[in-house]
Motif scaffolding. Structure first.
Motif, PDB file in Angstrom:
ATOM      1  N   GLN A  24       0.847  -1.193   0.000  1.00 56.28           N
ATOM      2  CA  GLN A  24       0.000   0.000   0.000  1.00 56.28           C
ATOM      3  C   GLN A  24       0.883   1.243   0.000  1.00 56.28           C
ATOM      4  N   PRO A  25       0.501   2.242  -0.812  1.00 58.58           N
ATOM      5  CA  PRO A  25       1.325   3.450  -0.822  1.00 58.58           C
ATOM      6  C   PRO A  25       1.235   4.143   0.527  1.00 58.58           C
ATOM      7  N   LYS A  26       2.355   4.636   0.970  1.00 56.43           N
ATOM      8  CA  LYS A  26       2.375   5.365   2.230  1.00 56.43           C
ATOM      9  C   LYS A  26       1.566   6.646   2.096  1.00 56.43           C
ATOM     10  N   LYS A  27       0.830   6.925   3.170  1.00 60.50           N
ATOM     11  CA  LYS A  27       0.033   8.153   3.157  1.00 60.50           C
ATOM     12  C   LYS A  27       0.964   9.343   3.147  1.00 60.50           C
ATOM     13  N   SER A  28       0.805  10.139   2.135  1.00 60.71           N
ATOM     14  CA  SER A  28       1.702  11.283   1.978  1.00 60.71           C
ATOM     15  C   SER A  28       1.493  12.270   3.111  1.00 60.71           C
ATOM     16  N   GLN A  29       2.610  12.742   3.623  1.00 59.90           N
ATOM     17  CA  GLN A  29       2.542  13.768   4.660  1.00 59.90           C
ATOM     18  C   GLN A  29       2.015  15.079   4.108  1.00 59.90           C
ATOM     19  N   ASN A  30       2.013  15.176   2.797  1.00 61.51           N
ATOM     20  CA  ASN A  30       1.583  16.420   2.165  1.00 61.51           C
ATOM     21  C   ASN A  30       0.103  16.410   1.803  1.00 61.51           C
ATOM     22  N   ASP A  58      -7.934  28.070  -1.376  1.00 60.57           N
ATOM     23  CA  ASP A  58      -8.131  28.093  -2.830  1.00 60.57           C
ATOM     24  C   ASP A  58      -6.893  28.636  -3.536  1.00 60.57           C
ATOM     25  N   PHE A  59      -6.333  29.693  -2.976  1.00 57.94           N
ATOM     26  CA  PHE A  59      -5.192  30.348  -3.635  1.00 57.94           C
ATOM     27  C   PHE A  59      -3.929  29.502  -3.561  1.00 57.94           C
ATOM     28  N   TYR A  60      -3.757  28.751  -2.449  1.00 63.80           N
ATOM     29  CA  TYR A  60      -2.541  27.956  -2.261  1.00 63.80           C
ATOM     30  C   TYR A  60      -2.856  26.462  -2.251  1.00 63.80           C
ATOM     31  N   SER A  61      -3.864  26.068  -3.024  1.00 61.70           N
ATOM     32  CA  SER A  61      -4.278  24.657  -3.037  1.00 61.70           C
ATOM     33  C   SER A  61      -3.170  23.730  -3.534  1.00 61.70           C
ATOM     34  N   LYS A  62      -2.291  24.239  -4.387  1.00 58.84           N
ATOM     35  CA  LYS A  62      -1.223  23.398  -4.949  1.00 58.84           C
ATOM     36  C   LYS A  62       0.088  23.519  -4.177  1.00 58.84           C
ATOM     37  N   TYR A  63       0.056  24.327  -3.131  1.00 53.28           N
ATOM     38  CA  TYR A  63       1.290  24.510  -2.353  1.00 53.28           C
ATOM     39  C   TYR A  63       1.554  23.277  -1.499  1.00 53.28           C
ATOM     40  N   ILE A  64       2.807  22.798  -1.512  1.00 51.56           N
ATOM     41  CA  ILE A  64       3.186  21.625  -0.731  1.00 51.56           C
ATOM     42  C   ILE A  64       3.932  22.099   0.517  1.00 51.56           C
ATOM     43  N   PRO A  65       3.363  21.886   1.699  1.00 57.99           N
ATOM     44  CA  PRO A  65       4.026  22.333   2.933  1.00 57.99           C
ATOM     45  C   PRO A  65       5.324  21.575   3.174  1.00 57.99           C
ATOM     46  N   PRO A  66       6.155  22.077   4.060  1.00 58.38           N
ATOM     47  CA  PRO A  66       7.451  21.423   4.302  1.00 58.38           C
ATOM     48  C   PRO A  66       7.274  20.012   4.848  1.00 58.38           C
ATOM     49  N   SER A  67       8.132  19.144   4.397  1.00 58.91           N
ATOM     50  CA  SER A  67       8.028  17.748   4.829  1.00 58.91           C
ATOM     51  C   SER A  67       9.321  17.244   5.465  1.00 58.91           C
ATOM     52  N   THR A  68      10.445  17.842   5.087  1.00 59.87           N
ATOM     53  CA  THR A  68      11.712  17.374   5.643  1.00 59.87           C
ATOM     54  C   THR A  68      11.945  17.990   7.005  1.00 59.87           C
ATOM     55  N   GLU A  69      12.803  17.312   7.773  1.00 64.40           N
ATOM     56  CA  GLU A  69      13.117  17.810   9.104  1.00 64.40           C
ATOM     57  C   GLU A  69      13.806  19.169   9.032  1.00 64.40           C
ATOM     58  N   GLU A  70      14.613  19.352   7.992  1.00 62.22           N
ATOM     59  CA  GLU A  70      15.323  20.624   7.825  1.00 62.22           C
ATOM     60  C   GLU A  70      14.329  21.762   7.597  1.00 62.22           C
ATOM     61  N   GLN A 196      -4.968  22.840   7.208  1.00 67.13           N
ATOM     62  CA  GLN A 196      -3.613  22.327   7.007  1.00 67.13           C
ATOM     63  C   GLN A 196      -2.818  23.206   6.045  1.00 67.13           C
ATOM     64  N   VAL A 197      -3.511  23.821   5.087  1.00 69.82           N
ATOM     65  CA  VAL A 197      -2.817  24.702   4.144  1.00 69.82           C
ATOM     66  C   VAL A 197      -2.248  25.901   4.884  1.00 69.82           C
ATOM     67  N   PHE A 198      -3.067  26.523   5.715  1.00 69.46           N
ATOM     68  CA  PHE A 198      -2.581  27.699   6.458  1.00 69.46           C
ATOM     69  C   PHE A 198      -1.450  27.306   7.404  1.00 69.46           C
ATOM     70  N   GLN A 199      -1.629  26.222   8.136  1.00 68.87           N
ATOM     71  CA  GLN A 199      -0.584  25.790   9.066  1.00 68.87           C
ATOM     72  C   GLN A 199       0.699  25.421   8.321  1.00 68.87           C
ATOM     73  N   GLY A 200       0.531  24.868   7.109  1.00 61.54           N
ATOM     74  CA  GLY A 200       1.715  24.548   6.307  1.00 61.54           C
ATOM     75  C   GLY A 200       2.465  25.795   5.870  1.00 61.54           C
ATOM     76  N   ILE A 201       1.728  26.854   5.524  1.00 68.47           N
ATOM     77  CA  ILE A 201       2.360  28.123   5.138  1.00 68.47           C
ATOM     78  C   ILE A 201       3.137  28.703   6.311  1.00 68.47           C
ATOM     79  N   ILE A 202       2.540  28.652   7.506  1.00 67.29           N
ATOM     80  CA  ILE A 202       3.216  29.177   8.694  1.00 67.29           C
ATOM     81  C   ILE A 202       4.475  28.370   8.982  1.00 67.29           C
ATOM     82  N   ALA A 203       4.389  27.065   8.778  1.00 66.49           N
ATOM     83  CA  ALA A 203       5.555  26.206   9.034  1.00 66.49           C
ATOM     84  C   ALA A 203       6.669  26.426   8.031  1.00 66.49           C
ATOM     85  N   SER A 204       6.371  27.042   6.895  1.00 66.50           N
ATOM     86  CA  SER A 204       7.372  27.213   5.836  1.00 66.50           C
ATOM     87  C   SER A 204       8.255  28.442   6.029  1.00 66.50           C
TER      88      SER A 204
END
Length: 405
Positions: A24-30, A58-70, A196-204
């Motif tokens: 099974q494909p791993k659930k993407s963190q993104n 809507d505006f950042y629907s394609k944005y991928i939040p950070p996934s690496t530890e760095e 999650q989109v907003f929180q991902g932007i803040i985390a970036s």
């Protein structure tokens, strides 16, 4: 005959082999769930911060939040930088940097550098501007983020000013966005936590995608300067139309009131006229010798004589009766305030040019100025009602010759 019986060969014992299931494909963190999955759309649309986060997603629907530890570590460092800045904004940039672990100094120093417009602004100035922008968003969000036809242009202008603070500036945008969740009303905090989109932007951190956030936000909610001017013009036209309608209504009301007042005035005039005439008639008729009856009697006596011979044949008794009637008539007039002036034609008196409203100066040298005094004598009495002149008394200047005469 013996036949050799065929014996089956024993099977070779092998280890058990189990075919593995398809991996099974791993659930993407993104993988991001939408706010629309968590909350009813109508609830989000009725809340200004729900509308704000719908725009973000809507505006950042394609944005991928950070996934690496760095990447995550970088976001945490910048959050620490903002917290330290807020707590010590009364210090200098150097003093604030000394509070940062050396391993993070380079990243945070760059962040502070752009926040301060390349060190042109002090921490205190940056703090005041950013807090003003945050409060501008909080105080005016309901006027700009909720769609309505009746918009408060003043409040929308304040919202535009708040967004202009971080427009085309990703560090300032990040500074505001990373703190906004702490200031929104309690009922909106759950929306931010679930996005999650907003929180991902803040985390970036101050990612380059934030460069156009301010302008996109203003365009989406139509709070740009151009949109505000257009809305102001529409409101002005609408307001002028409403004012015109109100004025037209008021004019119609005033015209109707004026017509009614004109009618009432005419009625009052007629009523007053009738009351005056009635008063005069009562004064003439209610005395011991009714004047109206006496006048009618004199007319009935004289009129046939004039019609027969062209002149009246008045006896001494009739003359006395006529005199009495006329004298009584004058007394009634005096009682009503109708009288002649001056009292006597024999007495002389002085007048100036200021008295010519009361006297008709019909003989003598002209007045040369307002202060000149002339001795005059009345040659025909005037009539007045109390102090109101009806007919000015006629006077002429007394000269030495006229005095001797």
């Amino acid at each position: 005959m013996d036949h050799n019986t065929h014996k089956p060969k024993p099977k070779k014992k092998n280890s058990t082999f189990v075919r593995p299931l398809p991996q099974q494909p791993k659930k993407s963190q993104n993988t991001k769930s939408s706010l629309k999955d968590e909350f009813d759309l109508e609830i989000l649309q009725k809340n200004p911060w729900g509308q704000f986060l719908l725009f973000v997603e809507d505006f950042y629907s394609k944005y991928i939040p950070p996934s690496t530890e760095e990447e995550k570590k970088r976001g945490n460092i910048l959050q620490t930088a903002i917290k330290t800045f807020n707590e010590h904004h009364q210090e200098s940039w150097r003093q604030i940097l000394h509070r940062i672990p050396p391993s993070s100094t380079k990243l945070i120093d760059d962040f502070y550098y752009y926040l301060s417009n390349r060190r042109k602004l002090t921490p205190q100035e940056v703090y005041q501007e950013s807090q003003a922008a945050i409060q501008g968003l909080i105080n005016n969000a309901e006027y700009g983020f909720i769609h309505t036809d009746n918009k408060d242009i003043g409040r929308i202008s304040q919202l535009c000013d708040a967004i202009n603070y971080f427009q085309k500036h990703r560090s300032k945008t990040y500074l505001v966005l990373s703190q906004i969740e702490a200031y929104v009303p309690e009922d909106a905090k759950k929306f931010f936590a679930a996005s999650q989109v907003f929180q991902g932007i803040i985390a970036s951190g101050p990612h380059e995608i934030l460069m156009d956030f301010g302008m996109a936000l203003m365009k989406h909610f139509k709070v740009t300067r151009t949109a505000i001017k257009d809305q102001t013009a529409k409101n002005l036209v609408s307001g002028l139309g409403e004012i015109e309608r109100q004025l037209t209504t008021q004019i119609s009301i005033l015209e109707a009131e004026n017509l009614e007042l004109t009618r009432e005035l005419e009625q009052l005039r007629e009523q007053g006229h009738q009351e005056i005439v009635t008063q005069i008639a009562q004064e003439l008729q209610n005395g011991s010798q009714p004047a109206l009856d006496q006048i009618e009697k004199i007319i009935s006596l004289i009129e046939p004589q004039i019609e027969a011979s062209g002149e009246a044949q008045i006896s001494s008794d009739d003359s006395l009766s006529i005199f009495i009637v006329l004298r009584n008539l004058m007394k009634i007039f005096q009682k009503l305030g109708i009288e002649t002036y001056p009292k006597s034609l024999k007495d002389s008196f002085t007048i100036s040019q200021l008295d010519l409203a009361k006297y008709a100066y019909v003989g003598g040298t002209p007045f040369t100025n307002y202060t000149e005094i002339k001795q005059v004598q009345c040659i025909q009495k005037g009539w007045k009602v109390n102090d109101n002149i009806i007919t000015p008394a006629k006077v002429q200047e007394l000269t030495d010759n006229s005095s001797n005469n």
